[in-house]
Design an enzyme around this catalytic site. Structure first.
Site, PDB file in Angstrom:
ATOM      1  N   GLU A 604      68.771 -17.806 -53.527  1.00 47.27           N
ATOM      2  CA  GLU A 604      68.049 -17.022 -52.528  1.00 47.27           C
ATOM      3  C   GLU A 604      69.052 -16.352 -51.600  1.00 47.27           C
ATOM      4  OE1 GLU A 604      64.672 -17.403 -48.981  1.00 47.27           O
ATOM      5  OE2 GLU A 604      65.204 -19.159 -50.181  1.00 47.27           O
ATOM      6  N   ASN A 659      64.050 -11.928 -49.753  1.00 44.53           N
ATOM      7  CA  ASN A 659      62.856 -11.944 -48.900  1.00 44.53           C
ATOM      8  C   ASN A 659      62.514 -10.528 -48.449  1.00 44.53           C
ATOM      9  OD1 ASN A 659      62.176 -14.939 -48.302  1.00 44.53           O
ATOM     10  ND2 ASN A 659      64.406 -14.821 -48.074  1.00 44.53           N
ATOM     11  N   GLU A 691      60.421 -12.366 -52.630  1.00 45.16           N
ATOM     12  CA  GLU A 691      59.613 -13.371 -51.930  1.00 45.16           C
ATOM     13  C   GLU A 691      58.848 -12.692 -50.788  1.00 45.16           C
ATOM     14  OE1 GLU A 691      61.877 -16.691 -50.657  1.00 45.16           O
ATOM     15  OE2 GLU A 691      62.629 -17.189 -52.665  1.00 45.16           O
ATOM     16  N   ASP A 721      56.024 -17.092 -50.534  1.00 47.48           N
ATOM     17  CA  ASP A 721      56.844 -17.953 -49.680  1.00 47.48           C
ATOM     18  C   ASP A 721      55.996 -18.627 -48.607  1.00 47.48           C
ATOM     19  OD1 ASP A 721      59.115 -19.164 -48.769  1.00 47.48           O
ATOM     20  OD2 ASP A 721      59.958 -17.380 -47.814  1.00 47.48           O
ATOM     21  N   GLU A 778      60.887 -26.202 -50.630  1.00 48.41           N
ATOM     22  CA  GLU A 778      61.932 -25.807 -49.699  1.00 48.41           C
ATOM     23  C   GLU A 778      62.299 -26.982 -48.783  1.00 48.41           C
ATOM     24  OE1 GLU A 778      61.256 -21.238 -48.635  1.00 48.41           O
ATOM     25  OE2 GLU A 778      59.604 -22.504 -47.967  1.00 48.41           O
TER      26      GLU A 778
END
Length: 830
Positions: A604, A659, A691, A721, A778
């Site tokens: 990520e 993201n 995401e 997410d 996460e």
């Protein structure tokens, strides 16, 4: 009554009934016009009465026989010519007598004259019915016959009486009432008769049939129209003659008056009066009235009478000002008649002046008065209602917010200064600044119309919370403020702040949407925090910023040092703009471990700010500022391009996750930016994972679905997410093309200690399996969490237990640590 109704509906052709009513109304209006002309023109009164009698008689006759043509009977009908002609002559004669009697000034005799006109209608009808010849016989219902005559006489009397009332309503209503009298008498009388056929069903000899009668009716209607046109021509001719006579008299007067000083003066005066009259009546749009020194009306115009509703009988040359004022007083036209007279007297004493008159119906008339050299005064009268209303509205809008109706910032500043000036005689006051939490997020996703609804609903809730002496304002955007009076300490404003926060935390319901926003409050108090409005508002704002930074949905009182925190935030915002231009950002990568293979499946991309003087700044310190200022758009685009470029050097089966913020979706060019980033880096779309949070899905669902579908069609993977922490609708999982769900760290942190958190995690993993989606947990920080999530079937793990986010240079080390060959041995094919 039912019998009359049945007669009209079932025994008549309704189309001809309508034609008869229209002809009747036309004749009634023309007859009343002639009648009014006869009242005002004494010299030609007999002529106008003759016109009125002719038109009304012919109109009654035409109405009767058109309605007879509309009458549908199984018995053949014919009409005796002599009797038919007698009926029209009787109608003209009797109504002429009635119109003549109605000219008498006494209202009672006017009503009698109207009754005679109604009698003329009855005479015409029953003579006309006597003209009807059938092969059979008629049977009459005496009660309905009597009722028809009474109905016609009473309504005709009422029509003429109404026209003599000298009112607009009466004059307009009179023709309709007379029409009702004629038609009512006819159809009631027709309901009273029954026709029975004789042994031979043929029209009696010596009569005319319906076709011939129709022709006669057409001739009569033409005569009515010709009479109307003739009267109009005659009136214009008469007016022309009167004008010519007036000109001759004026010329003669001018000749007689020439040569002498007195005659010259009189001529000049007449010319001045003519000029005033001409200007008033021909050119002015306002009311005009001129009174002499005896307070007698000399000149006026139509608008003057209409403004005050003065009847024609009072509005004439020589009318007394006192009589007119008495009428206006008795009919409550003026709200304050005494003041009206005093204003005129005061204006005359000053030579000229102006004042406003309030009428009882809410209108406002501006009167301008000027004294005349020879005595008396001239006044103009203007309806300024709309102008005053406009001025009032402009003044209101200048001090109020157009959306909520609350005081605006300008009015708030004045109210605050006024409250501070009054504070010496009372207890202290507090200034509460209120900012709506998550309002921008809702406004961006659901649209401005929803945002406006929330702002209006917020204003209504605040009105219900404050005290009677407190003042509320909308400072702008989603920021409100309250001035709270009679404050002796912190307890009172703290209690109000608690009520405000509690009220605004309750959901808003609009068009099927449930919206939760909340609010934060900053408070400043007098005298400790300042003695002027600008200082108090500034410190209240500083307290608000502290509340939003520390814990949204809370309140804070101003404390020394808060201004330095605000300066730091503003400096950070300025540095953030510089950082974008100078390239001070870095991308670090946190691995996602695939529990099925034990290898790293994805990294990520997380942005870091390498400030030249402050060092490495974490995202939670600057991302909120970037989102508030829309700087998140260029930062997000740079992160996407940089992540794609660096991922192109990783093994082909290792993906990169980036993201996206709601602002990037709202901008509208996400597809183009994504395709460009992939093409520039030569990265396969299947290796990019975007995401998004649930906030993005609150925007136009159809548009967002279309956007995600197009990205998915390119091969880009989509991950949801922070699942479970936002609006969390399961319909999203069914409606949108997600490949992965990321379980929020708030559930993972308690998965070993909380049965509830574990149950949520289990349910999410099982739901994902059923839908064919992967799951990423996460924030995994302990081996115990790792083992539980693996046992539950979670497909990917992310967190400090695996690794922190590392610079791009350390990615190869992590890949080797978790069993992948070096990047140099296995590279992406593009």
């Amino acid at each position: 009554m039912f019998r009359v109704y049945s007669c009209i509906v079932h025994q008549h052709d309704l189309r001809l009934v309508v034609v008869a009513a229209i002809i009747c109304l036309l004749a009634s209006q023309v007859a009343f016009a002639y009648f009014e002309r006869a009242r005002g023109d004494g010299r030609h009164k007999p002529l106008w009465i003759a016109f009125a009698a002719t038109v009304s008689g012919l109109g009654i006759w035409a109405t009767h026989f058109i309605a007879m043509l509309a009458y549908q009977s199984d018995v053949p009908v014919g009409y005796d010519v002599a009797t038919t002609l007698l009926s029209v002559a009787a109608a003209v004669l009797v109504t002429g007598v009635g119109w003549t009697i109605a000219l008498v000034k006494r209202p009672a005799l006017a009503a009698i004259g109207g009754g005679v006109v109604g009698a003329g209608v009855a005479v015409m009808h029953y003579i006309g019915m006597a003209a009807v010849k059938i092969s059979g016989f008629m049977v009459w219902d005496r009660s309905l016959v009597t009722g028809s005559v009474v109905l016609g006489v009473v309504l005709a009397a009422a029509a003429v009486w109404a026209s003599r009332r000298d009112s607009k309503v009466g004059n307009r209503l009179a023709p309709f009432v007379l029409t009702l009298a004629i038609c009512g008498l006819h159809f009631t009388a027709m309901a009273a008769v029954s026709l029975y056929p004789g042994p031979v069903g043929v029209t009696p000899a010596g009569t005319v049939d319906s076709h011939t009668l129709a022709g006669a009716v057409t001739v009569v209607i033409s005569l009515i129209l010709i009479a109307s046109c003739a009267a109009l021509w005659f009136e214009r001719r008469l007016t022309g003659l009167q004008l010519a006579e007036a000109k001759e008299r004026a010329a003669l007067a001018e000749q007689i008056l020439q040569g002498a000083a007195e005659r010259d003066a009189l001529t000049a005066q007449l010319r001045r009066e003519a000029a005033i009259t001409s200007a008033s009546l021909e050119n002015m749009i306002h009311g005009l009235s001129v009174y002499d020194d005896d307070q007698k009306l000399v000149t006026f115009n139509r608008v003057y009478g209409e403004l005050y509703g003065i009847p024609d009988r009072l509005l004439h040359t020589g009318a007394s000002f006192g009589a007119i004022r008495k009428y206006l007083t008795e009919h409550a036209t003026l709200r304050d008649p005494i003041t009206y007279h005093e204003e005129i007297v005061a204006a005359l004493a000053a030579g000229d002046g102006r004042f406003e008159v309030a009428l009882s119906d809410g209108r406002i008339v501006e009167v301008r008065v000027r004294a005349m050299p020879a005595g008396g005064w001239l006044a103009t009268h203007e309806d300024v209602t709309e102008a005053r209303r406009t001025v009032s509205e402009i003044a209101y809008l200048a001090t109020h917010d157009a959306l909520t109706g609350l005081a605006n910032r300008t009015a708030f500043a004045k109210q605050l200064d006024d409250a501070l000036a009054e504070e010496e005689q009372s207890a202290g006051l507090a200034v509460l600044t209120i900012d709506l939490d998550r309002f921008k997020e809702v406004n961006d996703t659901l649209g401005h119309s929803f945002g406006d609804q929330i702002l209006k609903a917020t204003a209504e809730r605040l009105k219900r919370l404050v005290g009677l002496g407190d003042l509320i304002t909308r400072l702008g955007g989603d920021e409100f403020a309250v001035i709270q009076r009679e404050v002796a300490g912190e307890d009172v404003p703290a209690a109000l702040a608690d009520r405000i926060i509690g009220s605004l935390e309750r959901p808003f319901e609009f068009e099927g949407h449930t919206i939760v926003i909340g609010a934060s409050v900053g408070i400043a108090l007098t005298p400790r925090d300042g003695a002027n409005g600008a200082e108090l508002l500034k410190k209240s704002d500083l307290a608000l910023y502290r509340a939003k930074e520390e814990s949204r949905g809370s309140y804070r009182f101003f404390e020394p040092g808060m201004d330095s925190r605000l300066r730091e935030r503003r400096e950070l915002e300025a540095d953030l703009r510089t950082a974008i231009h100078e390239g001070q950002f870095e991308v670090h990568y946190q691995p996602l471990l695939d529990l099925r293979s034990g290898t790293i499946a994805c990294f990520e991309a997380l942005v870091r700010w390498n400030h030249p003087t402050r060092g490495m700044i974490q995202p939670d310190e600057f991302i909120s500022i970037a989102e508030d200022t829309s700087l998140i758009i260029p930062i997000g685009e740079w992160v996407l391009r940089q992540a794609c470029r660096e991922a192109a050097h990783w093994p082909a089966d290792v993906k990169v996750a980036v993201n996206l913020s709601p602002a990037q979706f709202k901008r509208g060019d996400l597809i183009a930016v994504t395709v460009n980033a992939l093409a520039t880096a030569q990265l396969a779309p299947e290796r990019l994972e975007l995401e998004i949070t649930e906030t993005v899905l609150l925007n136009d669902e159809a548009w967002v679905r279309s956007l995600l579908d197009r990205l998915h069609a390119l091969g880009v993977r989509i991950a949801l997410d922070d699942f479970g922490t936002g609006y969390s609708s399961l319909s999203y999982l069914r409606s949108f093309p997600f490949d992965k769900i990321k379980i929020d760290r708030s559930f993972v942190a308690d998965v070993a200690q909380s049965a509830d958190s574990r149950a949520i995690v289990q349910a999410t993993i099982q739901l994902s399996e059923k839908l064919g989606m992967e799951t990423t947990a996460e924030g995994v920080e302990t081996a115990e969490q790792f083992d539980i999530l693996g046992a539950e079937g979670c497909t990917h793990i992310q967190g400090f237990h695996i690794s922190r986010a590392v610079p791009a240079a350390d990615v190869e080390t992590l890949l080797q640590q978790y069993g992948e060959p070096a990047a140099g041995e296995k590279r992406a094919a593009g």
